[in-house]
Scaffold this active site. Structure first.
Site, mmCIF file in Angstrom:
data_model
loop_
_atom_site.group_PDB
_atom_site.id
_atom_site.type_symbol
_atom_site.label_atom_id
_atom_site.label_comp_id
_atom_site.label_asym_id
_atom_site.label_seq_id
_atom_site.Cartn_x
_atom_site.Cartn_y
_atom_site.Cartn_z
ATOM 1 N N CYS A 44 0.711 -1.532 -0.187
ATOM 2 C CA CYS A 44 -0.315 -0.384 0.111
ATOM 3 C C CYS A 44 1.014 1.105 0.455
ATOM 4 C CB CYS A 44 -0.896 -0.037 1.275
ATOM 5 S SG CYS A 44 -2.567 0.768 0.632
ATOM 6 N N HIS A 65 -3.432 -5.731 0.726
ATOM 7 C CA HIS A 65 -3.214 -6.113 1.706
ATOM 8 C C HIS A 65 -3.087 -7.230 2.087
ATOM 9 C CE1 HIS A 65 -2.552 -2.166 3.763
ATOM 10 N NE2 HIS A 65 -3.258 -1.536 2.995
ATOM 11 N N GLU A 75 -1.593 -9.327 4.256
ATOM 12 C CA GLU A 75 -1.304 -9.655 5.913
ATOM 13 C C GLU A 75 -3.129 -9.378 6.255
ATOM 14 O OE1 GLU A 75 -1.855 -4.982 6.006
ATOM 15 O OE2 GLU A 75 -1.132 -6.375 4.370
#
Length: 184
Positions: free
Chosen positions: A75, A162, A164
């Site tokens: 990001c 993202h 994660e």
């Protein structure tokens, strides 16, 4: 073995990146984006530039791109990479908040094992508008033309989404691939 460093750029998901890597059994340490580059160079095998609110609060993070070690930008980390290497970032026409379908354009070790289209989780208003010289655009979506890019010769990789976040399908694979790149 040296750890991976997660650079805290004050984003909401940076601790989740750290936790995900630790849960995967990957030695990891979070550092401030003000950590001197010489300390970073001798302390880790790779760097993950985490997300954050703005390019105005990135500290010395752009200097980590010049250390000769692999870097993954997530990001805002992607935006740091793009602007530091001569690309451009702008406000996106729609931004991305929530599930996004990403199309792989170019195969690369970072995206090894992913299908041609995958669902990821986005949380951004800005996007890379000009890919820096020497970088290859790896993925796109309907809302963002640069979902992923890489400079394979420099071992610099960036994704807009993202990995994660649990809503990204098989996001851990991206971290496994990056870890493998760091071990080569």
């Amino acid at each position: 073995m040296l750890p991976l460093y997660v650079v805290n750029n004050y984003g909401q998901f940076n601790h989740l990146i750290l936790r995900t890597l630790r849960d995967m059994g990957i030695e990891t340490k979070m550092i401030s984006n003000e950590t001197p580059p010489t300390e970073v160079a001798r302390g880790c095998r790779g760097v993950i530039l985490g997300g954050g609110p703005t390019l105005e609060r990135i500290g010395v993070a752009p200097k980590y791109l010049d250390l000769g070690i692999p870097v993954l930008g997530i990001c805002l980390g992607l935006h740091i990479m793009a602007t530091a290497r001569g690309g451009m970032v702008r406000r996106g026409a729609r931004g991305g908040f929530g599930a996004v379908e990403v199309d792989i354009l170019e195969r690369n070790p970072l995206l090894e094992g992913y299908p041609d289209r995958m669902q990821v989780w986005a949380s951004h208003a800005d996007e890379v508008s000009v890919v820096p010289e020497g970088f290859v655009r790896l993925a796109e979506s309907e809302i963002c033309s640069v979902e992923a890019m890489a400079s394979p010769n420099e071992r610099l990789y960036g994704v807009q989404w993202h990995p994660e976040v649990s809503h990204t399908v098989n996001g851990r694979l991206l971290f496994e691939n990056f870890n493998r790149i760091c071990l080569e």
